[in-house]
Write a protein that holds these residues in place. Structure first.
Motif, short mmCIF file in Angstrom:
data_model
loop_
_atom_site.label_atom_id
_atom_site.label_comp_id
_atom_site.label_asym_id
_atom_site.label_seq_id
_atom_site.Cartn_x
_atom_site.Cartn_y
_atom_site.Cartn_z
N ALA A 93 -33.02 53.80 -16.42
CA ALA A 93 -32.01 52.78 -16.66
C ALA A 93 -31.77 51.94 -15.41
O ALA A 93 -31.60 50.72 -15.48
N MET A 94 -31.77 52.59 -14.26
CA MET A 94 -31.60 51.86 -13.00
C MET A 94 -32.78 50.93 -12.74
O MET A 94 -32.60 49.78 -12.32
N MET A 95 -33.98 51.41 -13.00
CA MET A 95 -35.17 50.58 -12.80
C MET A 95 -35.16 49.36 -13.72
O MET A 95 -35.44 48.23 -13.29
N GLY A 96 -34.85 49.58 -15.00
CA GLY A 96 -34.82 48.47 -15.94
C GLY A 96 -33.79 47.42 -15.55
O GLY A 96 -34.05 46.22 -15.62
N ALA A 193 -21.65 51.37 -25.68
CA ALA A 193 -22.59 52.03 -24.76
C ALA A 193 -23.36 53.11 -25.50
O ALA A 193 -24.59 53.15 -25.46
N ILE A 194 -22.64 54.00 -26.18
CA ILE A 194 -23.17 55.13 -26.95
C ILE A 194 -24.31 55.87 -26.23
O ILE A 194 -25.14 56.51 -26.87
N ASN A 195 -24.33 55.77 -24.91
CA ASN A 195 -25.41 56.33 -24.10
C ASN A 195 -24.97 56.33 -22.64
O ASN A 195 -24.97 55.27 -22.00
N PRO A 196 -24.59 57.49 -22.10
CA PRO A 196 -24.11 57.52 -20.72
C PRO A 196 -25.11 56.97 -19.71
O PRO A 196 -24.73 56.26 -18.77
N ALA A 197 -26.38 57.29 -19.86
CA ALA A 197 -27.39 56.82 -18.90
C ALA A 197 -27.53 55.31 -18.96
O ALA A 197 -27.69 54.66 -17.92
N ARG A 198 -27.45 54.74 -20.15
CA ARG A 198 -27.57 53.30 -20.32
C ARG A 198 -26.45 52.56 -19.59
O ARG A 198 -26.65 51.45 -19.10
N ASP A 199 -25.27 53.17 -19.50
CA ASP A 199 -24.15 52.52 -18.84
C ASP A 199 -24.08 52.86 -17.35
O ASP A 199 -23.92 51.98 -16.51
N LEU A 200 -24.22 54.15 -17.02
CA LEU A 200 -24.03 54.58 -15.64
C LEU A 200 -25.14 54.09 -14.73
O LEU A 200 -24.87 53.61 -13.61
N GLY A 201 -26.40 54.19 -15.15
CA GLY A 201 -27.51 53.77 -14.30
C GLY A 201 -27.41 52.31 -13.89
O GLY A 201 -27.41 51.98 -12.70
N PRO A 202 -27.30 51.39 -14.85
CA PRO A 202 -27.14 49.99 -14.49
C PRO A 202 -25.84 49.69 -13.74
O PRO A 202 -25.80 48.80 -12.90
#
Length: 244
Positions: A93-96, A193-202
């Motif tokens: 998620a951070m990379m994207g 968000a429905i996805n912690p990684a999708r929100d936290l990483g970015p």
């Protein structure tokens, strides 16, 4: 390709396209500026399709802490595998998000609205009411996980004797439709968000990048798109076990 790489690349691809559509809609002087919510929700659904297509054959394409936690709760994954998936999802998620910033760097520079720039990376509530915001994320994620648990494989033959068959890449279509309808129906409150990684990483990437006049990390809210989806996933998996 390994399951870790599949989760990393699949999540990065999903965030590249999902964050990319938000950038195209909300940043200044883009070709898609102000094209609206339908464009965002549709592209996010297709972004999920792309991520699932890439990662599906190798890891099952979780791409989401909530999905991994639900599988852990159901005993389908062990703890170490789950943690490796979650690490890959966060890094992906951070990379994207980083690549979205590179692609739209000129438009970030042209945009004065700090909230719009942050929206490319992470979610925020339309009306800040933390208990209701939390419920919104719980309900949206519950729908996601509970429906995914009911997905079935295609098969040939009668009820007494059937042979499962693979659908290849088109097997990713149901989850894309699922994310699409969640966004259209339930996404207006918190941005689904429905996805912690999708929100936290970015969100972490937004804090790290040299973006002019950017918003804060918003720690008082940032826990909601993490905790809400986890609760929703656990409720969905618990209900699934109780019913079946």
């Amino acid at each position: 390709m390994t399951p870790f790489l599949a989760e990393l690349i699949g999540t990065a691809s999903m965030i590249l396209l999902g964050g990319g559509v938000v950038a195209n809609v909300v940043l200044k002087d883009t070709k898609g500026n102000n094209s609206g919510w339908i464009v965002i929700t549709t592209a996010w659904a297709m972004a999920v399709f792309v991520g699932v297509t890439i990662a599906g054959p190798y890891s099952g394409a979780h791409l989401n802490w909530a999905v991994t936690i639900a599988n852990l709760a159901l005993g389908k994954l062990d703890l170490m595998t789950s943690l490796s998936y979650m690490a890959a999802q966060l890094l992906g998620a951070m990379m994207g998000a980083f690549v979205v910033w590179v692609v739209y760097k000129d438009h970030f520079s042209q945009t004065d609205d700090a909230g719009a720039k942050q929206a490319v990376f992470c979610t925020a509530p339309a009306i800040r009411n933390l208990p209701i915001n939390l419920i919104s994320e719980i309900v949206g994620t519950f729908v996601l996980i509970f429906t995914i648990l009911h997905f079935t494989d295609a098969s040939l033959g009668g009820a007494d004797e059937s042979t499962p068959i693979g659908l290849g890449s088109i097997g990713a279509i149901p989850v894309a439709f699922l994310v699409w309808v969640i966004g259209l129906s339930l996404g207006g409150t918190t941005g689904y968000a429905i996805n912690p990684a999708r929100d936290l990483g970015p969100r972490i990437m937004h804090a790290m990048l040299p973006i002019r006049n950017k918003a804060s990390f918003d720690a008082p809210y940032a826990w909601v798109p993490i905790v809400g989806p986890i609760i929703g996933a656990l409720i969905a998996s618990t209900m699934y076990v109780a019913i079946y």
